[in-house]
Structure formats: structure tokens, C-alpha cells
Design a protein around this motif. Structure first.
Motif, PDB file in Angstrom:
ATOM      1  N   THR A   1      48.655  35.418  33.175  1.00  0.00           N
ATOM      2  CA  THR A   1      47.112  35.375  33.780  1.00  0.00           C
ATOM      3  C   THR A   1      46.599  37.149  33.719  1.00  0.00           C
ATOM      4  OG1 THR A   1      47.686  35.851  36.223  1.00  0.00           O
ATOM      5  CG2 THR A   1      47.431  33.552  35.348  1.00  0.00           C
ATOM      6  N   TRP A   2      45.478  37.404  33.832  1.00  0.00           N
ATOM      7  CA  TRP A   2      45.138  38.735  33.894  1.00  0.00           C
ATOM      8  C   TRP A   2      46.034  39.586  34.878  1.00  0.00           C
ATOM      9  CZ3 TRP A   2      43.213  43.014  36.485  1.00  0.00           C
ATOM     10  CH2 TRP A   2      42.356  43.860  35.734  1.00  0.00           C
ATOM     11  N   TYR A   3      45.937  39.044  35.968  1.00  0.00           N
ATOM     12  CA  TYR A   3      46.941  39.912  37.100  1.00  0.00           C
ATOM     13  C   TYR A   3      48.283  39.939  36.645  1.00  0.00           C
ATOM     14  CZ  TYR A   3      48.533  41.446  41.403  1.00  0.00           C
ATOM     15  OH  TYR A   3      49.165  41.939  42.781  1.00  0.00           O
ATOM     16  N   GLN A   4      48.912  38.959  36.310  1.00  0.00           N
ATOM     17  CA  GLN A   4      50.328  38.774  35.700  1.00  0.00           C
ATOM     18  C   GLN A   4      50.468  39.953  34.859  1.00  0.00           C
ATOM     19  OE1 GLN A   4      51.018  34.662  34.900  1.00  0.00           O
ATOM     20  NE2 GLN A   4      51.984  34.394  36.839  1.00  0.00           N
ATOM     21  N   THR A   5      49.661  40.241  33.700  1.00  0.00           N
ATOM     22  CA  THR A   5      49.627  41.076  32.538  1.00  0.00           C
ATOM     23  C   THR A   5      49.431  42.338  33.089  1.00  0.00           C
ATOM     24  OG1 THR A   5      48.722  39.117  31.122  1.00  0.00           O
ATOM     25  CG2 THR A   5      48.950  41.368  30.363  1.00  0.00           C
ATOM     26  N   LEU A   6      48.653  42.745  34.144  1.00  0.00           N
ATOM     27  CA  LEU A   6      48.541  44.094  34.494  1.00  0.00           C
ATOM     28  C   LEU A   6      49.566  44.553  35.263  1.00  0.00           C
ATOM     29  CD1 LEU A   6      46.765  46.496  35.260  1.00  0.00           C
ATOM     30  CD2 LEU A   6      45.897  45.175  37.230  1.00  0.00           C
ATOM     31  N   ILE A   7      50.312  43.431  35.994  1.00  0.00           N
ATOM     32  CA  ILE A   7      51.630  43.982  36.477  1.00  0.00           C
ATOM     33  C   ILE A   7      52.617  44.216  35.567  1.00  0.00           C
ATOM     34  CG2 ILE A   7      53.678  42.886  37.721  1.00  0.00           C
ATOM     35  CD1 ILE A   7      51.694  41.196  39.519  1.00  0.00           C
TER      36      ILE A   7
ATOM     37  N   SER B   1      58.742  41.359  38.858  1.00  0.00           N
ATOM     38  CA  SER B   1      58.044  42.651  38.512  1.00  0.00           C
ATOM     39  C   SER B   1      57.141  42.863  39.926  1.00  0.00           C
ATOM     40  CB  SER B   1      57.167  42.629  37.337  1.00  0.00           C
ATOM     41  OG  SER B   1      57.883  42.506  36.305  1.00  0.00           O
ATOM     42  N   MET B   2      56.641  41.536  40.288  1.00  0.00           N
ATOM     43  CA  MET B   2      55.523  41.798  41.615  1.00  0.00           C
ATOM     44  C   MET B   2      56.427  42.163  42.603  1.00  0.00           C
ATOM     45  SD  MET B   2      52.801  41.118  43.372  1.00  0.00           S
ATOM     46  CE  MET B   2      51.971  39.738  42.523  1.00  0.00           C
ATOM     47  N   LEU B   3      57.704  41.981  42.928  1.00  0.00           N
ATOM     48  CA  LEU B   3      58.614  42.477  44.072  1.00  0.00           C
ATOM     49  C   LEU B   3      58.735  43.992  43.735  1.00  0.00           C
ATOM     50  CD1 LEU B   3      60.936  39.416  44.544  1.00  0.00           C
ATOM     51  CD2 LEU B   3      59.186  40.073  46.013  1.00  0.00           C
ATOM     52  N   ALA B   4      59.013  44.234  42.544  1.00  0.00           N
ATOM     53  CA  ALA B   4      59.346  45.610  42.113  1.00  0.00           C
ATOM     54  C   ALA B   4      58.121  46.518  42.349  1.00  0.00           C
ATOM     55  CB  ALA B   4      60.073  45.721  40.789  1.00  0.00           C
ATOM     56  N   ASN B   5      56.963  46.114  42.077  1.00  0.00           N
ATOM     57  CA  ASN B   5      55.639  46.796  42.177  1.00  0.00           C
ATOM     58  C   ASN B   5      55.445  47.032  43.849  1.00  0.00           C
ATOM     59  OD1 ASN B   5      55.141  47.049  39.572  1.00  0.00           O
ATOM     60  ND2 ASN B   5      53.447  45.690  39.531  1.00  0.00           N
TER      61      ASN B   5
ATOM     62  N   VAL C   1      41.966  49.755  31.904  1.00  0.00           N
ATOM     63  CA  VAL C   1      42.191  49.834  33.469  1.00  0.00           C
ATOM     64  C   VAL C   1      43.667  50.056  33.887  1.00  0.00           C
ATOM     65  CG1 VAL C   1      42.040  48.367  35.723  1.00  0.00           C
ATOM     66  CG2 VAL C   1      40.193  47.975  33.930  1.00  0.00           C
ATOM     67  N   GLY C   2      44.590  49.569  33.411  1.00  0.00           N
ATOM     68  CA  GLY C   2      45.860  49.922  33.850  1.00  0.00           C
ATOM     69  C   GLY C   2      46.289  51.295  33.533  1.00  0.00           C
ATOM     70  N   MET C   3      46.120  51.804  32.351  1.00  0.00           N
ATOM     71  CA  MET C   3      46.203  52.879  31.832  1.00  0.00           C
ATOM     72  C   MET C   3      45.734  53.977  32.858  1.00  0.00           C
ATOM     73  SD  MET C   3      48.800  52.432  30.172  1.00  0.00           S
ATOM     74  CE  MET C   3      49.285  54.036  29.912  1.00  0.00           C
TER      75      MET C   3
END
Length: 474
Positions: A48-54, A221-225, A294-296
Motif C-alpha cells: 500500500t501507499w503507507y507500506q511503501t512509504l515505510i 520495518s514498522m517495528l524498526a521505524n 513526501v518521503g524524501m
């Protein structure tokens, strides 16, 4: 995820409509193609958009961020952040160029997906030079080589970072208390060499790289973030307090150390290798351009703020990683462990790209019965190589600068502008655009040569001159 390489002939999640065999998509070199005329169709099981942003944030926020305060010291309190902003804008612009050129060739040749190497290969085939067209396949090979060197270089840095921070936590464990006073001295307990810590981490890293599915990795990645975000908040609240008078800090440092700043800075913008694979696996890949900027933007703001505040707080005493400057109380020891936890899982994200380049062609040479075993053995071998290289060069600051100058500069600054010229020159390019692309590539090339040279000179310095990163702590 399948171990097949991310190549256009293997995947069915990248397609276009309303195309012809020749020419550019509407919008051409002026920007990304318009969705209504150039539609991307992603995998329904994609990220998803959010997963890719992560994944994008995890691909850029790592040890390079923690080394930026030292990089600003090498450039100066004024020249450093200004240069970092310029390099950030240029690096993100080059990421956009890469995505745009990949879209162009997918549109033109009815390809489902192109990786970095494939885009460069088609770019060379589009030039007027017969020699370049004949040897276009070497474009893919050179990019593949640099991707492998760069991403595995990141992984080497992660080993050094993890070992340095774990060693410091263990060596000060007996003297660690709840007193976080910055003027308290803690006696170090003798502990094993940092290189033995790297060997101790090796089995756990190997098991982590056995995870080959991006969607599964997104959970880690979520946990790491979360861990790294919590750590950064604590780091920020510490460095903004009791900032000394900055009048003694030089606005611009000696030019001899600026190449070291360049290497660390370009190392920090380490995500260009994962840009196209992440876009390829999106459920709605037409949203990727907005997601990229947005991410960068988030990444660039984070880089500049932490680098400036960290240098202001610790001044000339800043170390290769700002975590090594934190007090040895339980709160900040937890911060070191939390950030190490995040870096540990970042290893898997960075390892994903070279693994997808190196492993599938070799697995294809054996029978399907033995393919899974060969796949795992190759992963063990690649992780082992990064561990051995980290053991051979256990200096975090120099390894970061060397990897950034030698390989990251080529992928992030040199190749994309040249690819844009090769892709669109025959269709007509404004002279200013050509001049811009040439200037960016020249800047990257100068940084590549000078930065690599200075890093090697520092690496060859006598051991006695090297600052021990785990001593002299407050």
C-alpha cells in the motif's frame, strides 16, 4: 516473495495503456506521465501507499543520519547544512529522473517494468552513438555492479554500527545508573573487541535475510521505524538542551575535510537503489511520484536538523555516530539499543536489492529441487562477505564516507543525469536542461574521485591516530 529477479519479463504488475511503439508518453521530459494517458496497474497483492512509504523511509534513515553531525563538523556549521540541503534537493531530483526515464521506456517498448540497469541499457540504445548502442548491455552490468557494491557497503556499515553501540553498552553496564548528568564519568569495563561482536551478530543477521517477501519485511520495518522514531525523539530532547555558545565553531571547515562530508552526506541519501523495486511492488504505483517527494522531504528535514543540532551540542567532541556521545545512563543506553534494533531490520531492506540481482541468475542454473538450498547458501555467503569487510575496516566514519564517495555518488548523482540526456536528447532537450545534467554529473564525479581518495588516505592513517569511538565517554 519469489526469488526471481525484478525484471520486466518476469512481472505482470507494470503495464501501460494508450501507447504506441515509438515516442514518449504525454508529458515527456517535462515530468511524470499523466495518469489519464499513462496508467500504471499494480499487483493487487502489492504494498500500500503507507507500506511503501515505510520502506522508503527505512531505505534512507539509517546509520548515515547518525553520522551527519560529524559530517557537518567536516564542512562547517554554515557550509555543512547549506551543502546538505543542496545535495538533498539534487539527490531527490535524480531519483525523479530515474523514475521518469523508466516510465518513458516502459511506455515506448511496451515493458511491464524496468529496473535501474534496464533503464540505463535502453538509454544507451537510444543514443546516436553506434558504439554505445552496441555495448548497451554494459550499462546494465555497470549499474548492477554499483548497486551491489553500494547496498552491500551499507550492510557493512550496519555491522560496524551495531558492534560499536553494543560494545559501548556492555562496557559501561556496571557503571550505568539512572543519573543522566552530562558531567558524570563512567569507568569502562573491559569487554571483547568490536570485531567479535560482529561475528556474534552474524547468525542473527543471516536468519533475518532469509525473509524474502517485502510485505513481511514491512511489518519488521514498522517495528524498526517505531523504535528509531522513539530513539530520535529522545536524542533530540537531549541535544537541544544546554547548547553551548557556537561562536567558536567554524562557519566553513578546512577544504581537506570537505570530501569526507560529501561521502557521508551522499551515503545518507542511500535510497536510490530501492526506488524502482518499491514502485514495482506498489498496489497503486501511479501514486509513487507524490510518495517519493513526501518521503524524501521528511528525510531531508530530519537530516539537516539532527546534523546541525548534534554538532552544536557536542562541538569538536562529536563522534562517528551521535549515539556514542550520549550519557551512559539507562535511558540513553536504551536509546542505543532501540536504534540498533532499527538498524538491524534495516539490514534486510538494504540487502534485498543486491540479493535480487545476484541470487536469481545463479539459482536458475540448478534444478528446482536444489534451488531453495542454493538460494539460502548464497544469502549466507553474501552476509558473510559484508561481515568480513566490516571486520577488516572497523572505523564507522571512514567506512561511511568511503562507501558514499565510491559507489553512492555514481548511482545517486552521476548516472541519472546522463541517463536523462541519453533518453531525451534525440527528441530535443533545452540547452539549460543539458547544462544542468552535465553539472550534476560533474559534481558527482569530482566528489567520487576526491572523496574516495581522502577516505582511503584516512583509512591508511596509523592506528594510533584513530580515535577510539567507545572511550572518552561522558
Amino acid at each position: 516473495m519469489s526469488t526471481r529477479r525484478l525484471r520486466s519479463e518476469d512481472y505482470n504488475d507494470y503495464s501501460s495503456t494508450d501507447v504506441t511503439p515509438e515516442g514518449s508518453p504525454p508529458g515527456g521530459m517535462n515530468g511524470f506521465a499523466h495518469p489519464e494517458s499513462y496508467q500504471r496497474f499494480g499487483d493487487t497483492n502489492g504494498t500500500t501507499w503507507y507500506q511503501t512509504l515505510i520502506h522508503l523511509l527505512k531505505g534512507n534513515i539509517g546509520t548515515g543520519l547518525l553520522g551527519l553531525p560529524l559530517a557537518v563538523k567536516n564542512a562547517g556549521i554554515l557550509l555543512g547544512p547549506v551543502s546538505l540541503l543542496v545535495m538533498g534537493v539534487v539527490a531527490v531530483h535524480c531519483m525523479g529522473i530515474l523514475v521518469k526515464c523508466a516510465h518513458h521506456f516502459c511506455y515506448r517498448f511496451q515493458k511491464q517494468f524496468l529496473d535501474y540497469g534496464g533503464a540505463v541499457m535502453y538509454g544507451l540504445e537510444s543514443t546516436s552513438s553506434t558504439w554505445l548502442r552496441t555495448h548497451a548491455i554494459w550499462g546494465r552490468r555497470v549499474v548492477g555492479l554499483f548497486l551491489i557494491v553500494t547496498q552491500l557497503g551499507f550492510c557493512c556499515v550496519y555491522f560496524v554500527f551495531l558492534a560499536d553501540n553494543l560494545r559501548q553498552v556492555v562496557s559501561t553496564a556496571n557503571g550505568t545508573t539512572n543519573d543522566c548528568s552530562s558531567n558524570r564519568t563512567v569507568a569502562m569495563t573491559p569487554t571483547m573487541d568490536s570485531r567479535l561482536y560482529m561475528l556474534s551478530l552474524l547468525p542473527f543477521v543471516v536468519l533475518l535475510t532469509f525473509i524474502q517477501n517485502l510485505r513481511v519485511l514491512s511489518v519488521f520495518s514498522m517495528l524498526a521505524n517505531v523504535a528509531m522514531l522513539g530513539s530520535l525523539i529522545v536524542i533530540y530532547q537531549y541535544i537541544v538542551r544546554d547548547i553551548p555558545d557556537p561562536s567558536d565553531l567554524p562557519l566553513a571547515a578546512a577544504w581537506k575535510t570537505y570530501p569526507l562530508f560529501f561521502g557521508t552526506a551522499i551515503f545518507s541519501f542511500e535510497g536510490i537503489g530501492v526506488v524502482l523495486p518499491l514502485e514495482n511492488k506498489m498496489k497503486n504505483p501511479q501514486q509513487f511520484p507524490v510518495l517519493l517527494y513526501v518521503g524524501m522531504t521528511i528525510v531531508t528535514i530530519l537530516y539537516i536538523s539532527l546534523s546541525v543540532l548534534g554538532y552544536l551540542r557536542f562541538g569538536a567532541d562529536i563522534q562517528a555516530s551521535i549515539t556514542l556521545n550520549l550519557p551512559n545512563c539507562w535511558l540513553y543506553q536504551a536509546v542505543k539499543l532501540l536504534f540498533s534494533f532499527g538498524i538491524f531490520f534495516t539490514y534486510a531492506v538494504q540487502f534485498y536489492v543486491p540479493a535480487e540481482i545476484v541470487i536469481p541468475p545463479l539459482v536458475a542454473r540448478v534444478s528446482e529441487r536444489w534451488g531453495w538450498l542454493v538460494n539460502l547458501l548464497l544469502r549466507v555467503a553474501l552476509v558473510g562477505v559484508t561481515c568480513v569487510l566490516a571486520i577488516l575496516i572497523p572505523r564507522l566514519d571512514i567506512v561511511i564516507s568511503l562507501v558514499g564517495s565510491m559507489s553512492s555518488s555514481a548511482l545517486a548523482l552521476i548516472f541519472p543525469p546522463l541517463l536523462e540526456i541519453a533518453t531525451f536528447y534525440a527528441e530535443g532537450m533545452h540547452p539549460l536542461v543539458i547544462a544542468k545534467d552535465v553539472a550534476i554529473s560533474l559534481f558527482g564525479f569530482v566528489g567520487f574521485v576526491v572523496g574516495t581518495y581522502e577516505a582511503l588516505v584516512e583509512l591508511a592513517a596509523p592506528t594510533a591516530a584513530v580515535v577510539n569511538t567507545t572511550s572518552a565517554m561522558v
